[in-house]
Design a protein around this motif. Sequence first.
Motif, PDB file in Angstrom:
ATOM      1  N   SER A 255       0.855  -1.182   0.000  1.00  0.00           N
ATOM      2  CA  SER A 255       0.000   0.000   0.000  1.00  0.00           C
ATOM      3  C   SER A 255       0.895   1.238   0.000  1.00  0.00           C
ATOM      4  CB  SER A 255      -0.909   0.020   1.232  1.00  0.00           C
ATOM      5  OG  SER A 255      -1.696  -1.155   1.302  1.00  0.00           O
ATOM      6  N   ILE A 256       0.616   2.172  -0.909  1.00  0.00           N
ATOM      7  CA  ILE A 256       1.425   3.381  -1.034  1.00  0.00           C
ATOM      8  C   ILE A 256       0.498   4.591  -1.113  1.00  0.00           C
ATOM      9  CG2 ILE A 256       3.148   4.632  -2.394  1.00  0.00           C
ATOM     10  CD1 ILE A 256       4.094   2.004  -3.527  1.00  0.00           C
ATOM     11  N   GLY A 257       0.817   5.598  -0.338  1.00  0.00           N
ATOM     12  CA  GLY A 257       0.101   6.866  -0.405  1.00  0.00           C
ATOM     13  C   GLY A 257       1.094   8.011  -0.453  1.00  0.00           C
ATOM     14  N   THR A 258       0.930   8.927  -1.426  1.00  0.00           N
ATOM     15  CA  THR A 258       1.835  10.055  -1.588  1.00  0.00           C
ATOM     16  C   THR A 258       1.025  11.351  -1.698  1.00  0.00           C
ATOM     17  OG1 THR A 258       3.385   8.650  -2.815  1.00  0.00           O
ATOM     18  CG2 THR A 258       3.736  11.016  -2.947  1.00  0.00           C
ATOM     19  N   PHE A 259       1.427  12.357  -0.922  1.00  0.00           N
ATOM     20  CA  PHE A 259       0.755  13.659  -0.972  1.00  0.00           C
ATOM     21  C   PHE A 259       1.815  14.745  -1.136  1.00  0.00           C
ATOM     22  CE2 PHE A 259      -0.921  17.521   1.042  1.00  0.00           C
ATOM     23  CZ  PHE A 259      -2.082  17.676   0.304  1.00  0.00           C
ATOM     24  N   THR A 260       1.638  15.629  -2.127  1.00  0.00           N
ATOM     25  CA  THR A 260       2.589  16.705  -2.369  1.00  0.00           C
ATOM     26  C   THR A 260       1.866  18.029  -2.525  1.00  0.00           C
ATOM     27  OG1 THR A 260       2.562  16.332  -4.773  1.00  0.00           O
ATOM     28  CG2 THR A 260       4.247  15.172  -3.502  1.00  0.00           C
ATOM     29  N   LEU A 261       2.569  19.081  -2.141  1.00  0.00           N
ATOM     30  CA  LEU A 261       2.121  20.451  -2.351  1.00  0.00           C
ATOM     31  C   LEU A 261       3.152  21.161  -3.219  1.00  0.00           C
ATOM     32  CD1 LEU A 261       0.908  21.628   1.186  1.00  0.00           C
ATOM     33  CD2 LEU A 261      -0.517  21.154  -0.813  1.00  0.00           C
ATOM     34  N   GLY A 262       2.700  21.760  -4.317  1.00  0.00           N
ATOM     35  CA  GLY A 262       3.566  22.567  -5.158  1.00  0.00           C
ATOM     36  C   GLY A 262       3.240  24.045  -4.952  1.00  0.00           C
ATOM     37  N   ILE A 263       4.259  24.817  -4.612  1.00  0.00           N
ATOM     38  CA  ILE A 263       4.045  26.221  -4.260  1.00  0.00           C
ATOM     39  C   ILE A 263       4.837  27.114  -5.213  1.00  0.00           C
ATOM     40  CG2 ILE A 263       4.190  27.947  -2.418  1.00  0.00           C
ATOM     41  CD1 ILE A 263       4.249  25.596  -0.424  1.00  0.00           C
ATOM     42  N   ASP A 264       4.144  27.983  -5.940  1.00  0.00           N
ATOM     43  CA  ASP A 264       4.773  28.974  -6.806  1.00  0.00           C
ATOM     44  C   ASP A 264       4.678  30.327  -6.103  1.00  0.00           C
ATOM     45  OD1 ASP A 264       5.747  30.613  -8.736  1.00  0.00           O
ATOM     46  OD2 ASP A 264       4.219  30.177 -10.241  1.00  0.00           O
ATOM     47  N   MET A 265       5.789  30.739  -5.504  1.00  0.00           N
ATOM     48  CA  MET A 265       5.773  31.955  -4.699  1.00  0.00           C
ATOM     49  C   MET A 265       5.740  33.218  -5.542  1.00  0.00           C
ATOM     50  SD  MET A 265       8.390  30.882  -1.639  1.00  0.00           S
ATOM     51  CE  MET A 265       8.229  29.312  -0.797  1.00  0.00           C
ATOM     52  N   GLY A 266       5.886  33.057  -6.858  1.00  0.00           N
ATOM     53  CA  GLY A 266       5.769  34.221  -7.725  1.00  0.00           C
ATOM     54  C   GLY A 266       4.375  34.825  -7.699  1.00  0.00           C
ATOM     55  N   THR A 267       3.394  33.991  -7.330  1.00  0.00           N
ATOM     56  CA  THR A 267       2.019  34.496  -7.201  1.00  0.00           C
ATOM     57  C   THR A 267       1.940  35.608  -6.169  1.00  0.00           C
ATOM     58  OG1 THR A 267       1.217  32.278  -7.709  1.00  0.00           O
ATOM     59  CG2 THR A 267      -0.377  33.807  -6.768  1.00  0.00           C
ATOM     60  N   TRP A 268       2.841  35.537  -5.183  1.00  0.00           N
ATOM     61  CA  TRP A 268       2.847  36.552  -4.125  1.00  0.00           C
ATOM     62  C   TRP A 268       4.019  37.517  -4.290  1.00  0.00           C
ATOM     63  CZ3 TRP A 268       3.156  31.412  -1.409  1.00  0.00           C
ATOM     64  CH2 TRP A 268       1.922  30.753  -1.471  1.00  0.00           C
ATOM     65  N   GLY A 269       4.649  37.485  -5.470  1.00  0.00           N
ATOM     66  CA  GLY A 269       5.723  38.425  -5.748  1.00  0.00           C
ATOM     67  C   GLY A 269       7.069  38.057  -5.170  1.00  0.00           C
ATOM     68  N   VAL A 270       7.238  36.790  -4.749  1.00  0.00           N
ATOM     69  CA  VAL A 270       8.516  36.359  -4.184  1.00  0.00           C
ATOM     70  C   VAL A 270       9.418  35.895  -5.325  1.00  0.00           C
ATOM     71  CG1 VAL A 270       9.670  34.828  -2.561  1.00  0.00           C
ATOM     72  CG2 VAL A 270       7.371  35.684  -2.055  1.00  0.00           C
ATOM     73  N   LYS A 271      10.346  36.740  -5.742  1.00  0.00           N
ATOM     74  CA  LYS A 271      11.268  36.418  -6.836  1.00  0.00           C
ATOM     75  C   LYS A 271      12.429  37.388  -6.792  1.00  0.00           C
ATOM     76  CE  LYS A 271      10.285  37.654 -10.961  1.00  0.00           C
ATOM     77  NZ  LYS A 271       9.687  37.811 -12.302  1.00  0.00           N
ATOM     78  N   SER A 272      13.502  36.975  -7.437  1.00  0.00           N
ATOM     79  CA  SER A 272      14.680  37.830  -7.518  1.00  0.00           C
ATOM     80  C   SER A 272      14.451  38.910  -8.580  1.00  0.00           C
ATOM     81  CB  SER A 272      15.912  36.989  -7.878  1.00  0.00           C
ATOM     82  OG  SER A 272      17.007  37.818  -8.210  1.00  0.00           O
ATOM     83  N   PRO A 273      14.870  40.126  -8.320  1.00  0.00           N
ATOM     84  CA  PRO A 273      14.698  41.181  -9.323  1.00  0.00           C
ATOM     85  C   PRO A 273      15.553  40.959 -10.571  1.00  0.00           C
ATOM     86  CG  PRO A 273      16.006  41.970  -7.462  1.00  0.00           C
ATOM     87  CD  PRO A 273      15.470  40.623  -7.080  1.00  0.00           C
ATOM     88  N   TRP A 274      16.509  40.023 -10.505  1.00  0.00           N
ATOM     89  CA  TRP A 274      17.393  39.774 -11.644  1.00  0.00           C
ATOM     90  C   TRP A 274      17.058  38.468 -12.374  1.00  0.00           C
ATOM     91  CZ3 TRP A 274      19.524  40.726  -6.693  1.00  0.00           C
ATOM     92  CH2 TRP A 274      19.864  42.062  -6.469  1.00  0.00           C
ATOM     93  N   ALA A 275      15.894  37.896 -12.062  1.00  0.00           N
ATOM     94  CA  ALA A 275      15.499  36.624 -12.677  1.00  0.00           C
ATOM     95  C   ALA A 275      14.037  36.679 -13.074  1.00  0.00           C
ATOM     96  CB  ALA A 275      15.751  35.459 -11.731  1.00  0.00           C
ATOM     97  N   GLU A 276      13.721  35.985 -14.179  1.00  0.00           N
ATOM     98  CA  GLU A 276      12.328  35.898 -14.633  1.00  0.00           C
ATOM     99  C   GLU A 276      11.550  34.868 -13.807  1.00  0.00           C
ATOM    100  OE1 GLU A 276      10.728  37.704 -16.851  1.00  0.00           O
ATOM    101  OE2 GLU A 276      12.541  38.915 -17.171  1.00  0.00           O
ATOM    102  N   GLY A 277      12.191  33.748 -13.493  1.00  0.00           N
ATOM    103  CA  GLY A 277      11.529  32.701 -12.736  1.00  0.00           C
ATOM    104  C   GLY A 277      11.343  33.084 -11.282  1.00  0.00           C
ATOM    105  N   SER A 278      10.295  32.576 -10.687  1.00  0.00           N
ATOM    106  CA  SER A 278      10.004  32.892  -9.292  1.00  0.00           C
ATOM    107  C   SER A 278      10.478  31.764  -8.384  1.00  0.00           C
ATOM    108  CB  SER A 278       8.504  33.117  -9.108  1.00  0.00           C
ATOM    109  OG  SER A 278       7.773  31.971  -9.513  1.00  0.00           O
ATOM    110  N   VAL A 279      10.501  32.037  -7.101  1.00  0.00           N
ATOM    111  CA  VAL A 279      10.866  31.024  -6.117  1.00  0.00           C
ATOM    112  C   VAL A 279       9.745  29.971  -6.047  1.00  0.00           C
ATOM    113  CG1 VAL A 279      11.397  30.586  -3.698  1.00  0.00           C
ATOM    114  CG2 VAL A 279      12.202  32.696  -4.790  1.00  0.00           C
ATOM    115  N   ALA A 280      10.123  28.702  -6.088  1.00  0.00           N
ATOM    116  CA  ALA A 280       9.140  27.613  -6.076  1.00  0.00           C
ATOM    117  C   ALA A 280       9.576  26.553  -5.082  1.00  0.00           C
ATOM    118  CB  ALA A 280       8.985  27.009  -7.460  1.00  0.00           C
ATOM    119  N   ALA A 281       8.582  25.874  -4.518  1.00  0.00           N
ATOM    120  CA  ALA A 281       8.871  24.842  -3.526  1.00  0.00           C
ATOM    121  C   ALA A 281       7.909  23.679  -3.692  1.00  0.00           C
ATOM    122  CB  ALA A 281       8.777  25.400  -2.102  1.00  0.00           C
TER     123      ALA A 281
END
Length: 204
Positions: free
Chosen positions: A110-136
């Motif tokens: 029996s296997i159960g897997t739960f994950t959360l993907g978080i794109d912090m760019g939605t809240w403006g969390v990103k480097s001013p020198w990069a297009e991509g946002s912080v993700a977790a």
Amino acid sequence: QDLSFNTYRASGGFRGEILPGVDYDLALQYSKVKFNQTYLNDLSVTRLSRSLNVVDGDPGPAVVPTCQSVIDGTDPGCVPWNIFQLGGVSQAALDYLNVPLLQRAQTTQSIGTFTLGIDMGTWGVKSPWAEGSVAAVLGTEFRRDSLNSVTDENFATGNAAGQGGPTIGLSGSTDVSEYFGELDIPLLEGKDFAHELSIDLAYR
């Protein structure tokens, strides 16, 4: 000899968005393998010894081959096995010596897997020198593996001439819980001195 395997597997899951920039993924899986084996016409080691230990069972002048175990009462059903004369092996002796061997076993997972993907760019969390946002990604996984095997007395005691040794029954299970996380932090992108500079962290 009759050997059979039956395999079953079911899997499914759900995925969706909890909040803007936060996605979830739930995956479930269940597997089972059933194993059955039946041996026919194997010879009992114990009965072989008794059927070859033959004495004269008639006190008179006639010779009546009789198992010693019949005389002493340890096995009244013993039938002499005459392997020293052509055609001397009777059907009654074979019926006495033949024993079935049975094993029933199964494994499950029996296997159960739960994950959360978080794109912090939605809240403006990103480097001013990069297009991509912080993700977790955060997640957890649970696994259970179990085994159960049941054998009859002839298998468990090794009382079969063609098996080479005992086949014992056993059972048990293992449980594993895991937690993991990953973090991607783009620092620089598309610069003359650096095509891409980022920090990647992972833990499990």
